[in-house]
Design a protein around this motif. Structure first.
Motif, PDB file in Angstrom:
ATOM      1  N   SER A  27      53.638  43.356  34.177  1.00  0.00           N
ATOM      2  CA  SER A  27      54.575  43.714  35.231  1.00  0.00           C
ATOM      3  C   SER A  27      54.253  42.960  36.516  1.00  0.00           C
ATOM      4  N   ALA A  28      53.016  42.475  36.638  1.00  0.00           N
ATOM      5  CA  ALA A  28      52.634  41.684  37.811  1.00  0.00           C
ATOM      6  C   ALA A  28      52.936  40.207  37.586  1.00  0.00           C
ATOM      7  N   GLY A  29      53.531  39.872  36.458  1.00  0.00           N
ATOM      8  CA  GLY A  29      53.903  38.490  36.182  1.00  0.00           C
ATOM      9  C   GLY A  29      52.787  37.650  35.594  1.00  0.00           C
ATOM     10  N   CYS A  30      51.755  38.267  35.041  1.00  0.00           N
ATOM     11  CA  CYS A  30      50.615  37.540  34.499  1.00  0.00           C
ATOM     12  C   CYS A  30      50.799  37.254  33.010  1.00  0.00           C
ATOM     13  N   ALA A  31      50.348  36.083  32.580  1.00  0.00           N
ATOM     14  CA  ALA A  31      50.305  35.759  31.155  1.00  0.00           C
ATOM     15  C   ALA A  31      48.965  36.241  30.624  1.00  0.00           C
ATOM     16  N   ILE A  32      48.991  36.889  29.468  1.00  0.00           N
ATOM     17  CA  ILE A  32      47.782  37.500  28.929  1.00  0.00           C
ATOM     18  C   ILE A  32      47.421  36.851  27.602  1.00  0.00           C
ATOM     19  N   SER A  33      46.121  36.550  27.458  1.00  0.00           N
ATOM     20  CA  SER A  33      45.625  36.045  26.182  1.00  0.00           C
ATOM     21  C   SER A  33      44.259  36.671  25.931  1.00  0.00           C
ATOM     22  N   VAL A  48      45.739  33.111  40.654  1.00  0.00           N
ATOM     23  CA  VAL A  48      44.782  34.181  40.346  1.00  0.00           C
ATOM     24  C   VAL A  48      44.546  34.214  38.841  1.00  0.00           C
ATOM     25  N   LYS A  49      43.272  34.166  38.448  1.00  0.00           N
ATOM     26  CA  LYS A  49      42.896  34.279  37.041  1.00  0.00           C
ATOM     27  C   LYS A  49      41.811  35.346  36.935  1.00  0.00           C
ATOM     28  N   ARG A  65      53.752  42.885  47.098  1.00  0.00           N
ATOM     29  CA  ARG A  65      54.946  42.591  46.304  1.00  0.00           C
ATOM     30  C   ARG A  65      55.453  41.155  46.455  1.00  0.00           C
ATOM     31  N   ASP A  66      54.488  40.219  46.455  1.00  0.00           N
ATOM     32  CA  ASP A  66      54.878  38.803  46.549  1.00  0.00           C
ATOM     33  C   ASP A  66      54.900  38.121  45.183  1.00  0.00           C
ATOM     34  N   GLY A  67      54.699  38.889  44.104  1.00  0.00           N
ATOM     35  CA  GLY A  67      54.725  38.331  42.760  1.00  0.00           C
ATOM     36  C   GLY A  67      53.375  37.910  42.226  1.00  0.00           C
ATOM     37  N   SER A  68      52.306  38.057  43.029  1.00  0.00           N
ATOM     38  CA  SER A  68      50.951  37.694  42.623  1.00  0.00           C
ATOM     39  C   SER A  68      50.024  38.877  42.899  1.00  0.00           C
ATOM     40  N   PRO A  69      49.170  39.253  41.930  1.00  0.00           N
ATOM     41  CA  PRO A  69      48.277  40.373  42.200  1.00  0.00           C
ATOM     42  C   PRO A  69      47.336  40.054  43.362  1.00  0.00           C
ATOM     43  N   ASP A  70      47.025  41.070  44.159  1.00  0.00           N
ATOM     44  CA  ASP A  70      46.117  40.886  45.291  1.00  0.00           C
ATOM     45  C   ASP A  70      44.948  41.853  45.254  1.00  0.00           C
ATOM     46  N   ALA A  78      32.813  44.554  33.199  1.00  0.00           N
ATOM     47  CA  ALA A  78      32.833  43.438  34.149  1.00  0.00           C
ATOM     48  C   ALA A  78      34.131  42.636  34.088  1.00  0.00           C
ATOM     49  N   ILE A  79      34.474  42.055  35.248  1.00  0.00           N
ATOM     50  CA  ILE A  79      35.563  41.087  35.325  1.00  0.00           C
ATOM     51  C   ILE A  79      35.077  39.890  36.133  1.00  0.00           C
ATOM     52  N   LEU A  80      35.646  38.734  35.815  1.00  0.00           N
ATOM     53  CA  LEU A  80      35.414  37.513  36.571  1.00  0.00           C
ATOM     54  C   LEU A  80      36.739  37.175  37.231  1.00  0.00           C
ATOM     55  N   VAL A  81      36.742  37.050  38.542  1.00  0.00           N
ATOM     56  CA  VAL A  81      37.964  36.769  39.289  1.00  0.00           C
ATOM     57  C   VAL A  81      37.861  35.366  39.867  1.00  0.00           C
ATOM     58  N   ASP A  82      38.909  34.583  39.645  1.00  0.00           N
ATOM     59  CA  ASP A  82      38.973  33.231  40.177  1.00  0.00           C
ATOM     60  C   ASP A  82      40.261  33.131  40.984  1.00  0.00           C
TER      61      ASP A  82
END
Length: 172
Positions: A27-33, A48-49, A65-70, A78-82
């Motif tokens: 819903s945030a417009g992200c492609a998931i793999s 954002v990755k 609500r600019d189409g990119s998660p913030d 754990a998560i790695l944020v780039d």
């Protein structure tokens, strides 16, 4: 037809066939793999990755609500944020039960386990603070462990084995 597809999606989500985090990311417009280690990799608009350790409990939000998660809310593992600062406007933050880690453009890992949040900077700099507290700023190779205590946060250069162990969990 649209209603039928929506109902099927909702039913699949409720049955657990689609992970809740995946639905939020889509819903945030992200492609998931998924990579070979069953880690979830979310490639999102705005540079954002997010790479999530298998079984990580997290949610992405697009508060402005600019189409990119913030922001990401991380509850376990754990998560790695780039974040590519040249593409992403505004900052990005990861909120955990113990800490808030915020940046403009960088790469960093956040791990939540055993009542503690650990933050490691790979590239750039990250400000880390408790929900009510003064921030510390981390540079590449530095990390901080945040508990719910009121002791001052201590920035340390992490030993190579600790860095390698965390990054290996994230496919790096």
């Amino acid at each position: 037809m649209h209603t039928t597809l929506r109902n099927l999606f909702v039913a699949a989500l409720a049955a657990g066939l689609i992970p809740h985090e995946a639905a939020l990311a889509q819903s945030a417009g992200c492609a998931i793999s998924r990579d070979a280690g069953a880690r979830q990799v979310l490639s999102c608009p705005g540079g954002v990755k997010v790479t999530a350790e298998a079984g990580a409990s997290f949610r992405l939000s697009d508060r402005n609500r600019d189409g990119s998660p913030d922001s990401a809310s991380l509850r376990s593992k754990a998560i790695l944020v780039d974040v590519d600062g040249s593409q992403h406007t505004g900052g990005f933050q990861v909120v955990t039960p113990q800490a808030i880690a915020a940046v403009r453009g960088t790469q960093w890992a956040v791990d939540v386990a055993g009542g503690k949040t650990s933050v490691l900077v790979v590239r750039g700099s990250v400000a880390v603070r408790r929900p009510a507290g003064e921030p510390v700023v981390l540079s590449p190779g530095e990390g901080v462990d945040v508990t719910s205590s009121t002791e001052p946060l201590v920035v340390r250069r992490w030993p190579a084995p600790r860095v390698a162990a965390l990054l290996a969990r994230l496919g790096q």
